[in-house]
Design an enzyme around this catalytic site. Sequence first.
Site, PDB file in Angstrom:
ATOM      1  N   CYS A   2       0.847  -1.012  -0.188  1.00  0.00           N
ATOM      2  CA  CYS A   2      -0.113  -0.222   0.056  1.00  0.00           C
ATOM      3  C   CYS A   2       0.851   1.382   0.060  1.00  0.00           C
ATOM      4  O   CYS A   2       2.055   1.081   0.013  1.00  0.00           O
ATOM      5  CB  CYS A   2      -0.769   0.000   0.907  1.00  0.00           C
ATOM      6  SG  CYS A   2      -1.767  -1.482   1.220  1.00  0.00           S
ATOM      7  N   ARG A  27       1.194   1.493  -6.331  1.00  0.00           N
ATOM      8  CA  ARG A  27       1.045   0.560  -5.013  1.00  0.00           C
ATOM      9  C   ARG A  27       0.360  -0.170  -4.560  1.00  0.00           C
ATOM     10  O   ARG A  27      -0.186  -0.575  -3.626  1.00  0.00           O
ATOM     11  CB  ARG A  27       1.976   1.044  -3.668  1.00  0.00           C
ATOM     12  CG  ARG A  27       3.087   1.708  -3.434  1.00  0.00           C
ATOM     13  CD  ARG A  27       3.726   1.976  -2.935  1.00  0.00           C
ATOM     14  NE  ARG A  27       3.565   1.147  -2.390  1.00  0.00           N
ATOM     15  CZ  ARG A  27       4.736   0.342  -0.915  1.00  0.00           C
ATOM     16  NH1 ARG A  27       5.947   0.919  -2.254  1.00  0.00           N
ATOM     17  NH2 ARG A  27       5.226  -0.438  -0.845  1.00  0.00           N
ATOM     18  N   TRP A  75      -3.655  -1.389  -1.293  1.00  0.00           N
ATOM     19  CA  TRP A  75      -4.233  -3.046  -1.712  1.00  0.00           C
ATOM     20  C   TRP A  75      -4.629  -3.986  -1.262  1.00  0.00           C
ATOM     21  O   TRP A  75      -3.954  -4.006  -0.466  1.00  0.00           O
ATOM     22  CB  TRP A  75      -2.798  -3.247  -2.076  1.00  0.00           C
ATOM     23  CG  TRP A  75      -3.251  -4.794  -3.470  1.00  0.00           C
ATOM     24  CD1 TRP A  75      -3.195  -4.360  -5.068  1.00  0.00           C
ATOM     25  CD2 TRP A  75      -2.142  -5.923  -3.419  1.00  0.00           C
ATOM     26  NE1 TRP A  75      -3.107  -5.778  -5.580  1.00  0.00           N
ATOM     27  CE2 TRP A  75      -2.880  -6.292  -4.432  1.00  0.00           C
ATOM     28  CE3 TRP A  75      -2.317  -6.457  -2.072  1.00  0.00           C
ATOM     29  CZ2 TRP A  75      -2.487  -8.087  -4.745  1.00  0.00           C
ATOM     30  CZ3 TRP A  75      -1.501  -7.430  -2.538  1.00  0.00           C
ATOM     31  CH2 TRP A  75      -1.985  -8.707  -3.420  1.00  0.00           C
ATOM     32  N   ASN A 101       1.184  -0.754   5.921  1.00  0.00           N
ATOM     33  CA  ASN A 101       1.394  -1.916   4.724  1.00  0.00           C
ATOM     34  C   ASN A 101       2.161  -2.839   5.591  1.00  0.00           C
ATOM     35  O   ASN A 101       2.792  -2.409   6.454  1.00  0.00           O
ATOM     36  CB  ASN A 101       2.382  -1.025   3.844  1.00  0.00           C
ATOM     37  CG  ASN A 101       3.050  -1.453   3.180  1.00  0.00           C
ATOM     38  OD1 ASN A 101       2.301  -2.501   2.090  1.00  0.00           O
ATOM     39  ND2 ASN A 101       3.972  -0.837   2.305  1.00  0.00           N
ATOM     40  N   GLY A 102       1.636  -4.370   5.120  1.00  0.00           N
ATOM     41  CA  GLY A 102       1.623  -4.954   5.363  1.00  0.00           C
ATOM     42  C   GLY A 102       1.271  -5.918   5.781  1.00  0.00           C
ATOM     43  O   GLY A 102      -0.336  -5.986   5.512  1.00  0.00           O
ATOM     44  N   GLU A 489       8.957 -13.491 -20.931  1.00  0.00           N
ATOM     45  CA  GLU A 489       8.705 -12.114 -20.578  1.00  0.00           C
ATOM     46  C   GLU A 489       7.829 -11.261 -21.193  1.00  0.00           C
ATOM     47  O   GLU A 489       6.747 -10.581 -20.519  1.00  0.00           O
ATOM     48  CB  GLU A 489      10.207 -11.553 -20.697  1.00  0.00           C
ATOM     49  CG  GLU A 489      10.293  -9.685 -19.718  1.00  0.00           C
ATOM     50  CD  GLU A 489       9.163  -9.671 -18.496  1.00  0.00           C
ATOM     51  OE1 GLU A 489       9.086 -10.289 -18.462  1.00  0.00           O
ATOM     52  OE2 GLU A 489       8.490  -8.228 -18.850  1.00  0.00           O
ATOM     53  N   LYS A 493       3.967 -10.357 -19.950  1.00  0.00           N
ATOM     54  CA  LYS A 493       3.550  -8.591 -20.612  1.00  0.00           C
ATOM     55  C   LYS A 493       1.836  -8.827 -20.512  1.00  0.00           C
ATOM     56  O   LYS A 493       1.047  -8.057 -20.187  1.00  0.00           O
ATOM     57  CB  LYS A 493       4.359  -7.842 -22.116  1.00  0.00           C
ATOM     58  CG  LYS A 493       5.939  -7.910 -21.469  1.00  0.00           C
ATOM     59  CD  LYS A 493       6.572  -7.201 -20.148  1.00  0.00           C
ATOM     60  CE  LYS A 493       5.696  -7.537 -18.944  1.00  0.00           C
ATOM     61  NZ  LYS A 493       6.537  -6.607 -17.192  1.00  0.00           N
ATOM     62  N   GLU A 496      -0.452  -9.461 -18.161  1.00  0.00           N
ATOM     63  CA  GLU A 496      -0.930  -8.875 -17.395  1.00  0.00           C
ATOM     64  C   GLU A 496      -1.132  -8.100 -17.347  1.00  0.00           C
ATOM     65  O   GLU A 496      -2.266  -6.895 -16.833  1.00  0.00           O
ATOM     66  CB  GLU A 496       0.371  -8.921 -16.596  1.00  0.00           C
ATOM     67  CG  GLU A 496       1.645  -7.516 -17.183  1.00  0.00           C
ATOM     68  CD  GLU A 496       2.219  -7.907 -16.220  1.00  0.00           C
ATOM     69  OE1 GLU A 496       3.599  -7.184 -16.073  1.00  0.00           O
ATOM     70  OE2 GLU A 496       2.568  -7.122 -14.606  1.00  0.00           O
ATOM     71  N   HIS A 512       4.868 -31.851 -27.271  1.00  0.00           N
ATOM     72  CA  HIS A 512       5.503 -32.896 -25.870  1.00  0.00           C
ATOM     73  C   HIS A 512       3.668 -32.249 -25.421  1.00  0.00           C
ATOM     74  O   HIS A 512       3.404 -32.830 -24.212  1.00  0.00           O
ATOM     75  CB  HIS A 512       5.441 -32.910 -25.002  1.00  0.00           C
ATOM     76  CG  HIS A 512       7.023 -33.778 -25.682  1.00  0.00           C
ATOM     77  ND1 HIS A 512       7.396 -34.884 -25.890  1.00  0.00           N
ATOM     78  CD2 HIS A 512       8.297 -32.599 -25.910  1.00  0.00           C
ATOM     79  CE1 HIS A 512       8.609 -34.992 -26.353  1.00  0.00           C
ATOM     80  NE2 HIS A 512       9.486 -33.035 -26.392  1.00  0.00           N
ATOM     81  N   LYS A 611       2.395  -2.898  -7.820  1.00  0.00           N
ATOM     82  CA  LYS A 611       3.939  -2.669  -8.565  1.00  0.00           C
ATOM     83  C   LYS A 611       4.426  -3.157  -7.797  1.00  0.00           C
ATOM     84  O   LYS A 611       5.533  -4.349  -7.685  1.00  0.00           O
ATOM     85  CB  LYS A 611       4.167  -0.941  -8.558  1.00  0.00           C
ATOM     86  CG  LYS A 611       5.499  -0.609  -9.046  1.00  0.00           C
ATOM     87  CD  LYS A 611       5.416  -0.539 -10.266  1.00  0.00           C
ATOM     88  CE  LYS A 611       6.961  -0.411 -10.908  1.00  0.00           C
ATOM     89  NZ  LYS A 611       7.342  -1.439 -11.886  1.00  0.00           N
TER      90      LYS A 611
HETATM   91  C1  AGP Z   1       6.028  -7.255 -13.947  1.00  0.00           C
HETATM   92  O1  AGP Z   1       5.733  -6.412 -15.060  1.00  0.00           O
HETATM   93  C2  AGP Z   1       5.417  -7.689 -12.732  1.00  0.00           C
HETATM   94  N1  AGP Z   1       4.634  -6.434 -12.242  1.00  0.00           N
HETATM   95  C3  AGP Z   1       5.798  -8.027 -12.159  1.00  0.00           C
HETATM   96  O2  AGP Z   1       6.345 -10.019 -11.817  1.00  0.00           O
HETATM   97  C4  AGP Z   1       7.677  -8.106 -11.132  1.00  0.00           C
HETATM   98  O3  AGP Z   1       8.280  -7.912 -12.139  1.00  0.00           O
HETATM   99  C5  AGP Z   1       8.238  -8.299 -10.031  1.00  0.00           C
HETATM  100  O4  AGP Z   1       6.417  -8.212  -8.714  1.00  0.00           O
HETATM  101  C6  AGP Z   1       8.625  -8.015  -9.246  1.00  0.00           C
HETATM  102  O5  AGP Z   1       8.968  -7.252  -8.824  1.00  0.00           O
HETATM  103  P1  AGP Z   1      10.096  -6.158  -8.303  1.00  0.00           P
HETATM  104  O6  AGP Z   1      11.527  -6.856  -9.415  1.00  0.00           O
HETATM  105  O7  AGP Z   1      10.194  -4.763  -7.450  1.00  0.00           O
HETATM  106  O8  AGP Z   1      10.812  -7.648  -7.419  1.00  0.00           O
END
Ligand code: AGP
Length: 616
Positions: A2, A27, A75, A101-102, A489, A493, A496, A512, A611
């Site tokens: 958060c 966040r 969040w 936060n946590g 990767e 992208k 997500e 397979h 994030k």
């Molecule tokens: C990537 O687009 C994501 N938002 C997510 O996979 C991110 O890379 C992951 O949560 C790791 O975050 P960090 O690099 O801040 O540790």
Amino acid sequence: MCGIVGYIGRRPALPVIIDGLKRLEYRGYDSAGVAVTGNGRAGVTKTEGRIDALIAKLARAGAPQSTVGIGHTRWATHGRPSDANAHPHTDCSGQLAVVHNGVIENYLILRQGLEARGHKFRSETDTEVIAHLIEEHYNGDLVEAVRKVTPLLAGYYAFVVLRTDEPDRLVAVRRENPLIVGLGDDENFLASDIPAILRYTRRVVVLEDGDFVVVERSRVTVTDFAGNPVERRAMDIEWDAEAAEKGGFPHFMLKEIFEQPGCLKQTLAGRLVNGGPKGPSETGIIFDKGILDTEEVAALDRVFVTACGTAFHAGLVGKHLMEKLARLPVEADIASEFRYRDLLLSRGDLLVVVSQSGETLDTLAAQREAVRRGGRVVAITNVVGSSVAREADEVIYTRAGPEIAVCSTKAYTAQLLAFVLLATHMGVARGTYPADRAAEILHECRRLPELTERVLGGAPAMEELGERLAAWEDVFYIGRGLDYAVAMEGQLKLKEISYIHAEALAAGELKHGTLALIDKGVPVIALVTQPDLREKTISNVQVVKARGGHVIAVAVEGDDEIAGHADEVIYLPKTHPYLEPVLAAIPLQLIAYYAAVKRGCDVDKPRNLAKSVTVE
Ligand code: AGP
């Protein structure tokens, strides 16, 4: 996961807090709220929804005036998004408010005890226990009460507390989750992240795990939980305030994609020795003195790599590169798995931890587990002073600048480049990769920003392709070796941000099982950038074509033959094969971006995601 903002000063607190919350919305953004001192009760306004919903509510209710306040953007972890579950949370008297936060892991047992003693709860959150516990221990001194409560809380947290009858201070605690103090002139700030306060001050103290801070208008006192003074040095943040704005792009993600040439320059800045490597004693790459010294690297037996999500995908590229160049066994594992394995990591082994934010809880926990077993840590991270950085033996900062979009782009390519530097350095230091061939890689590293510009020039074609892919519900990505890591990767992208189901496969694995899903027109993005595996991948492409799949190849300029196998080809400039992953990532980012825009998705804040993932 958060966002937290606190303010104490001479100006009206609410505009400062709201501005900070807006900058932290990435966040978490399912609910938001503020509390200010005054009128005998903490003036709390909170609502489900985004900051704009909070602003509207404040406008309707008549914003309370004060020069001291706290705010939060949430969040959800405990309790669904709702007005009641939004922070701040108050005690029974309504005089005390807390933002957090946590996760408080023992909140249920604490709550049961508090309820049995007569406390009335208004939310389903773990956070509310903090407010009631402080109330219970309050005896006229907020600092003393918070100090008594902190040891009762299990879990990880950063929280800030205000009490309306102690209007000249905010009290905050950091245990694992990030918290910073911004230093102003007769005013001070608290925030979970630096961008929240950059508009007001560039002088920042990054609090550390176990810090307890009392923030007054003209004084900041940091102690440990027990009250022993600790010294924390302030640093000057050099980010341009502009860098945290969208800069004319419709989304942060697109802005950040286009920032990549500049970011890569920053990643390289000051790290390459002119003239390249002369031999093991001078590898051509400068890291801070430490565990990457030539003798240390030469003595290594094994390397582990751990990270989450995109950072993990960068780690997979890193694994291949370190194996190829440094001729070491390298094991890469997702941090949430790594931390709970019965690890065969022993004293002297090296762990490379990758994290854009440097605060991802699983990654940090994996790092701590490796350290507990005697391992040494190199961190590749974007955030100076982050937890991962502070606890590592050596840090390679990626210097990509603040990444606001939840979807990581520029941080990823900067991580890839950091791995190229690290693997090349290790290869030369160990004598497993000749200095003259290392010099070729480093020469291409210098060209990389310019090559990246060229790839970005192809954005209009990626827009057209992304818009076409937006009509599909499944897209597949295939590749081998480094191309497979990039395929992983690429698929992340797309899914997500556009919510299209996407899947990456090692090209040889398709037959397979997953081949059963390939039917007429199904899009398959085939990465074919690595010369040593090109022929093999092409034969997998032919298998897809034979089933009617629509193949979009990502290949290197000069490979005219590939056009005869694929339905369409995205050409990348030719560079060293170990740097092609950086270039290949860019069209995949753009395709995902334009597909998501076409589908009307909230690109910068995809549903259900945040994030910085500071929960398990
Ligand atoms: C990537 O687009 C994501 N938002 C997510 O996979 C991110 O890379 C992951 O949560 C790791 O975050 P960090 O690099 O801040 O540790």
